[in-house]
Design a protein around this motif. Structure first.
Motif, PDB file in Angstrom:
ATOM      1  N   ASP A 164      51.957  89.016  67.037  1.00  0.00           N
ATOM      2  CA  ASP A 164      52.619  89.704  68.566  1.00  0.00           C
ATOM      3  C   ASP A 164      53.378  91.122  67.776  1.00  0.00           C
ATOM      4  OD1 ASP A 164      53.903  90.275  70.651  1.00  0.00           O
ATOM      5  OD2 ASP A 164      55.701  88.987  70.385  1.00  0.00           O
ATOM      6  N   LYS A 165      52.677  92.132  68.040  1.00  0.00           N
ATOM      7  CA  LYS A 165      53.244  93.526  67.776  1.00  0.00           C
ATOM      8  C   LYS A 165      53.133  93.716  66.212  1.00  0.00           C
ATOM      9  CE  LYS A 165      55.905  93.711  71.948  1.00  0.00           C
ATOM     10  NZ  LYS A 165      55.902  92.561  72.498  1.00  0.00           N
ATOM     11  N   ILE A 166      54.020  93.603  65.560  1.00  0.00           N
ATOM     12  CA  ILE A 166      54.010  93.802  64.052  1.00  0.00           C
ATOM     13  C   ILE A 166      54.938  92.614  63.348  1.00  0.00           C
ATOM     14  CG2 ILE A 166      55.840  95.427  64.473  1.00  0.00           C
ATOM     15  CD1 ILE A 166      54.631  97.119  62.054  1.00  0.00           C
ATOM     16  N   PHE A 167      54.425  92.332  62.115  1.00  0.00           N
ATOM     17  CA  PHE A 167      55.160  91.564  61.103  1.00  0.00           C
ATOM     18  C   PHE A 167      55.175  92.549  59.890  1.00  0.00           C
ATOM     19  CE2 PHE A 167      53.566  87.255  63.063  1.00  0.00           C
ATOM     20  CZ  PHE A 167      54.537  87.480  64.200  1.00  0.00           C
ATOM     21  N   ILE A 168      56.454  92.360  59.139  1.00  0.00           N
ATOM     22  CA  ILE A 168      56.660  93.007  57.860  1.00  0.00           C
ATOM     23  C   ILE A 168      56.990  92.164  56.942  1.00  0.00           C
ATOM     24  CG2 ILE A 168      57.695  95.013  56.645  1.00  0.00           C
ATOM     25  CD1 ILE A 168      58.050  96.256  59.689  1.00  0.00           C
ATOM     26  N   ASN A 169      56.322  92.293  55.435  1.00  0.00           N
ATOM     27  CA  ASN A 169      56.665  91.391  54.629  1.00  0.00           C
ATOM     28  C   ASN A 169      57.249  92.709  53.595  1.00  0.00           C
ATOM     29  OD1 ASN A 169      56.244  90.781  51.530  1.00  0.00           O
ATOM     30  ND2 ASN A 169      56.470  88.731  52.450  1.00  0.00           N
ATOM     31  N   THR A 170      58.465  92.389  53.073  1.00  0.00           N
ATOM     32  CA  THR A 170      58.978  93.076  52.105  1.00  0.00           C
ATOM     33  C   THR A 170      59.200  91.978  50.641  1.00  0.00           C
ATOM     34  OG1 THR A 170      61.054  93.160  52.996  1.00  0.00           O
ATOM     35  CG2 THR A 170      59.738  95.105  53.178  1.00  0.00           C
ATOM     36  N   PRO A 226      68.903  96.611  43.848  1.00  0.00           N
ATOM     37  CA  PRO A 226      67.463  96.755  44.122  1.00  0.00           C
ATOM     38  C   PRO A 226      66.904  97.834  43.810  1.00  0.00           C
ATOM     39  CG  PRO A 226      68.863  96.176  46.084  1.00  0.00           C
ATOM     40  CD  PRO A 226      69.798  96.359  44.955  1.00  0.00           C
ATOM     41  N   LYS A 227      65.546  97.805  43.365  1.00  0.00           N
ATOM     42  CA  LYS A 227      64.919  98.835  42.650  1.00  0.00           C
ATOM     43  C   LYS A 227      63.618  99.107  43.262  1.00  0.00           C
ATOM     44  CE  LYS A 227      64.525 100.119  37.668  1.00  0.00           C
ATOM     45  NZ  LYS A 227      64.700  99.712  36.251  1.00  0.00           N
ATOM     46  N   TYR A 228      62.541  98.301  43.139  1.00  0.00           N
ATOM     47  CA  TYR A 228      61.203  98.493  43.485  1.00  0.00           C
ATOM     48  C   TYR A 228      60.931  97.299  44.566  1.00  0.00           C
ATOM     49  CZ  TYR A 228      60.860 100.323  38.943  1.00  0.00           C
ATOM     50  OH  TYR A 228      60.941 100.777  37.677  1.00  0.00           O
ATOM     51  N   LEU A 229      60.434  97.878  45.723  1.00  0.00           N
ATOM     52  CA  LEU A 229      60.066  97.173  46.906  1.00  0.00           C
ATOM     53  C   LEU A 229      58.572  97.245  47.155  1.00  0.00           C
ATOM     54  CD1 LEU A 229      63.034  96.760  47.741  1.00  0.00           C
ATOM     55  CD2 LEU A 229      62.391  97.074  50.046  1.00  0.00           C
ATOM     56  N   THR A 230      57.947  96.325  47.654  1.00  0.00           N
ATOM     57  CA  THR A 230      56.564  96.439  48.152  1.00  0.00           C
ATOM     58  C   THR A 230      56.856  96.122  49.749  1.00  0.00           C
ATOM     59  OG1 THR A 230      56.076  93.955  48.153  1.00  0.00           O
ATOM     60  CG2 THR A 230      55.426  95.250  46.233  1.00  0.00           C
ATOM     61  N   VAL A 270      65.438  84.615  39.306  1.00  0.00           N
ATOM     62  CA  VAL A 270      65.823  85.151  38.229  1.00  0.00           C
ATOM     63  C   VAL A 270      64.683  85.232  37.244  1.00  0.00           C
ATOM     64  CG1 VAL A 270      67.484  85.334  36.543  1.00  0.00           C
ATOM     65  CG2 VAL A 270      68.241  84.616  38.865  1.00  0.00           C
ATOM     66  N   ILE A 271      64.103  86.338  36.603  1.00  0.00           N
ATOM     67  CA  ILE A 271      63.146  86.388  35.833  1.00  0.00           C
ATOM     68  C   ILE A 271      63.347  87.292  34.535  1.00  0.00           C
ATOM     69  CG2 ILE A 271      61.219  85.887  37.550  1.00  0.00           C
ATOM     70  CD1 ILE A 271      60.536  88.764  37.776  1.00  0.00           C
ATOM     71  N   GLU A 272      62.213  87.071  33.638  1.00  0.00           N
ATOM     72  CA  GLU A 272      62.395  88.116  32.641  1.00  0.00           C
ATOM     73  C   GLU A 272      63.612  87.960  31.731  1.00  0.00           C
ATOM     74  OE1 GLU A 272      58.961  88.409  32.595  1.00  0.00           O
ATOM     75  OE2 GLU A 272      59.198  90.615  31.911  1.00  0.00           O
ATOM     76  N   ASP A 273      64.107  86.797  31.425  1.00  0.00           N
ATOM     77  CA  ASP A 273      65.343  86.602  30.830  1.00  0.00           C
ATOM     78  C   ASP A 273      66.425  86.930  31.133  1.00  0.00           C
ATOM     79  OD1 ASP A 273      64.017  85.500  28.205  1.00  0.00           O
ATOM     80  OD2 ASP A 273      63.460  87.636  27.721  1.00  0.00           O
ATOM     81  N   GLY A 274      66.593  86.654  32.622  1.00  0.00           N
ATOM     82  CA  GLY A 274      67.751  86.982  33.353  1.00  0.00           C
ATOM     83  C   GLY A 274      67.937  88.466  33.755  1.00  0.00           C
ATOM     84  N   THR A 275      67.041  89.503  33.517  1.00  0.00           N
ATOM     85  CA  THR A 275      67.568  90.775  33.704  1.00  0.00           C
ATOM     86  C   THR A 275      66.986  91.124  34.941  1.00  0.00           C
ATOM     87  OG1 THR A 275      65.153  91.250  32.712  1.00  0.00           O
ATOM     88  CG2 THR A 275      66.882  91.419  31.439  1.00  0.00           C
ATOM     89  N   LEU A 276      65.908  90.467  35.621  1.00  0.00           N
ATOM     90  CA  LEU A 276      65.317  90.910  36.838  1.00  0.00           C
ATOM     91  C   LEU A 276      65.494  89.823  37.815  1.00  0.00           C
ATOM     92  CD1 LEU A 276      62.007  92.814  36.084  1.00  0.00           C
ATOM     93  CD2 LEU A 276      64.343  93.785  36.127  1.00  0.00           C
ATOM     94  N   ALA A 277      65.643  90.295  39.331  1.00  0.00           N
ATOM     95  CA  ALA A 277      65.675  89.269  40.309  1.00  0.00           C
ATOM     96  C   ALA A 277      64.282  89.778  41.078  1.00  0.00           C
ATOM     97  CB  ALA A 277      67.045  89.391  41.118  1.00  0.00           C
ATOM     98  N   PHE A 278      63.854  88.729  41.821  1.00  0.00           N
ATOM     99  CA  PHE A 278      62.531  88.891  42.306  1.00  0.00           C
ATOM    100  C   PHE A 278      62.691  87.951  43.913  1.00  0.00           C
ATOM    101  CE2 PHE A 278      57.602  87.905  41.906  1.00  0.00           C
ATOM    102  CZ  PHE A 278      57.151  89.092  42.736  1.00  0.00           C
ATOM    103  N   SER A 279      62.499  88.565  44.789  1.00  0.00           N
ATOM    104  CA  SER A 279      62.564  88.049  46.378  1.00  0.00           C
ATOM    105  C   SER A 279      61.545  88.476  47.190  1.00  0.00           C
ATOM    106  CB  SER A 279      64.064  87.846  46.682  1.00  0.00           C
ATOM    107  OG  SER A 279      64.262  87.020  47.885  1.00  0.00           O
ATOM    108  N   THR A 280      61.180  87.526  48.300  1.00  0.00           N
ATOM    109  CA  THR A 280      60.196  87.860  49.407  1.00  0.00           C
ATOM    110  C   THR A 280      60.764  87.494  50.592  1.00  0.00           C
ATOM    111  OG1 THR A 280      58.005  87.719  49.950  1.00  0.00           O
ATOM    112  CG2 THR A 280      58.799  85.642  49.135  1.00  0.00           C
ATOM    113  N   ASP A 281      60.426  88.218  51.652  1.00  0.00           N
ATOM    114  CA  ASP A 281      60.887  87.824  52.862  1.00  0.00           C
ATOM    115  C   ASP A 281      59.704  88.505  54.027  1.00  0.00           C
ATOM    116  OD1 ASP A 281      62.819  86.202  54.303  1.00  0.00           O
ATOM    117  OD2 ASP A 281      64.212  87.269  53.118  1.00  0.00           O
ATOM    118  N   SER A 282      59.223  87.712  54.926  1.00  0.00           N
ATOM    119  CA  SER A 282      58.445  88.235  55.924  1.00  0.00           C
ATOM    120  C   SER A 282      59.357  88.068  57.309  1.00  0.00           C
ATOM    121  CB  SER A 282      57.381  87.113  56.217  1.00  0.00           C
ATOM    122  OG  SER A 282      56.280  87.367  55.075  1.00  0.00           O
TER     123      SER A 282
END
Lengths: 332, 332
Positions: free
Chosen positions: A135-141, A85-89, A41-53
């Motif tokens: 092995d084939k493909i790994f994806i991080n979002t 959810p709003k923006y993903l990489t 939880v960042i930016e004064d509790g306004t945004l959530a931010f998370s990663t997963d491979s």
């Protein structure tokens, strides 16, 4: 800590937590990371931010593929903090020789799932590595979400709270196992992989004050409840007969000695709320397809703080521990 | 587009752009992605958001390791949009059997580099995959930065602008090549891998209005200038004798037929600014160690829009194209 990394260090359970705590948290320590939530939880509790491979094998399986999983996984981590959810990489590592047609199928699945979340991919990275280096493909979002209900936290569950699971458990883990081993357990068994934001949104709009929320991925419901018990210093008591498990998952568990509670889910969450709101919450959940089998599975007590107790159908009691050992690698 | 992915699809040049455009941009299309910047600009221009996966081989090399590279790489992408790196996620995929001591060294390097940027890791993910599913360790870092100077864009370079490189070029690419092949070209050759935010900050504080800024990673200075030429519909003319290249990099290039302009950098940027500010900018850059060899290498004209022209030391002219072919895989 051993001298070499083992598969158990990626199990979503005890050894995994040890690796994270002793190596990563130790070096990176800060208040946000210390909260150990599904998303920061960042930016004064306004945004959530998370990663997963995502390294799932096989990359296509009944109910989803690695692309759908990658969008669901990260969007769900945001949703579990009450965030839309709003923006993903999207960052992909592809093995030389990978089929372009398969890549297109994967990316198309991502596109569809993004739309369901109302999110967009705004930045990406593409690496191609020589044959044998991956092995084939790994994806991080990695995703940013706008928090719609503040205060959801694994650290604030209280005695008397009700524990709910949103759907029948263990389907993703059982499906991947069956697909990998080439076992056709049943034509009906498929991964529960799904985006959960719409369900969370409905709960929030219905006035449900969510205490804690977590999708039960690696390590399953067992891992979530054990982490909650420790983080909130409470005891969770669950009733075996209330836990929804479909026949196909039961079959896999009986055949192979798995525990459904420890199998991974990718579209099923565990929620803690006040007892007063449990009926309303179940009503809201049952209205939606992906949470139609929602069930109250237990309650929060002070019997054995930091522990999870299972009351079996035969009237006995046992502790459910944080999963340990190798479990299934590359489940997500 | 071929039926299978080749190493050239990850070269940071022409085939890479084709893969990104035809598969990823096509599926994910939106205004932010279409800008093709180093980082996405979100939240009304206040935040920058960027991702990178690192697959470099070897994982430790003169001047840095994969951990330092992962922090520099993502923080630099944010800095290139005039943003101060603030929050990072760190997602690692580790091969079973990987040495814990090496992991600690990598994570320690990350910690040090985070401090230089004033950034923190707020969310992470750790996956362990069976031996042979990944080569040692891959790291994804995704970052959010606070934009300190708005309007930096590869799409707004103007005729008459000056092109500057911040330091001598090609050191990262030459170092990785030498390390991988076990060739000891020189004890002095090491990667330029470094965090660039402090330099960008100094430029902003000195009143420099940056038109465009990009770290010259995969595909090197050639790739940056070609993309700028196309995106801003301008011609970039550069002077060979003004381009700083150290003797060690020259040696690698002569021996192996590489072009220094196409070799990867990990702590060197290309900047476009108005001609009026060029002297001031060079003065600011030369004050700092990591940009002490900053040089005005060219100017923006309208001679051949969309093209990059090199004026050689011998008085001839030639086009510098977007790099094509395999180049060096796993350079970053």
């Amino acid at each position: 800590m051993m001298t070499n990394i083992t598969l158990a260090h990626g199990n979503g359970g005890q050894e995994n937590n040890e690796l994270i705590t002793k190596i990563f948290y130790k070096a990176f320590k800060n208040e946000i990371l210390a909260k150990s939530e599904d998303a920061a939880v960042i930016e004064d509790g306004t945004l959530a931010f998370s990663t997963d491979s995502f390294t799932v094998s096989p990359i296509e399986f009944p109910g989803a593929n690695i692309g759908k999983l990658a969008v669901c996984g990260t969007c769900n981590d945001l949703a579990m903090m009450g965030a839309q959810p709003k923006y993903l990489t999207c960052s992909v590592i592809i093995e030389e020789g990978f089929e372009v047609e398969v890549l297109k199928r994967i990316v198309d699945s991502m596109e569809k799932e993004l739309a369901l979340n109302g999110a967009i991919v705004v930045s990406g990275d593409t690496k191609v590595v020589p044959k044998g280096s991956v092995d084939k493909i790994f994806i991080n979002t990695t995703g940013i979400g706008q928090i719609q209900q503040k205060g959801i936290s694994s650290n604030s569950i209280q005695e008397g709270d009700t524990i709910i699971v949103s759907n029948s458990i263990g389907k993703h883990g059982a499906t991947i196992f069956a697909a990998r081993e080439g076992i056709d357990f049943s034509t009906n068994l498929k991964s529960d992989c799904a985006s959960l934001w719409q369900v969370v949104k409905k709960l929030i709009e219905s006035g449900i004050q969510i205490r804690a929320l977590r999708d039960a991925t690696r390590g399953g419901v067992s891992a979530v409840l054990n982490e909650w018990a420790k983080q909130s210093d409470i005891c969770v008591e669950i009733e075996e007969e209330k836990i929804p498990v479909c026949d196909e998952v039961k079959g896999v568990c009986e055949l192979l000695g798995f525990e459904a509670l420890s199998l991974a889910n990718e579209g099923t969450f565990v929620m803690a709320i006040s007892k007063e709101q449990e009926e309303k919450a179940i009503e809201v959940l049952k209205e939606m397809e992906i949470s139609s089998e929602a069930s109250i599975i237990g309650t929060v007590t002070s019997k054995h703080k930091g522990k999870v107790i299972l009351n079996t159908a035969w009237g006995t009691q046992r502790f459910i521990d944080l999963p340990t050992g190798e479990l299934l690698p590359r489940i997500c």
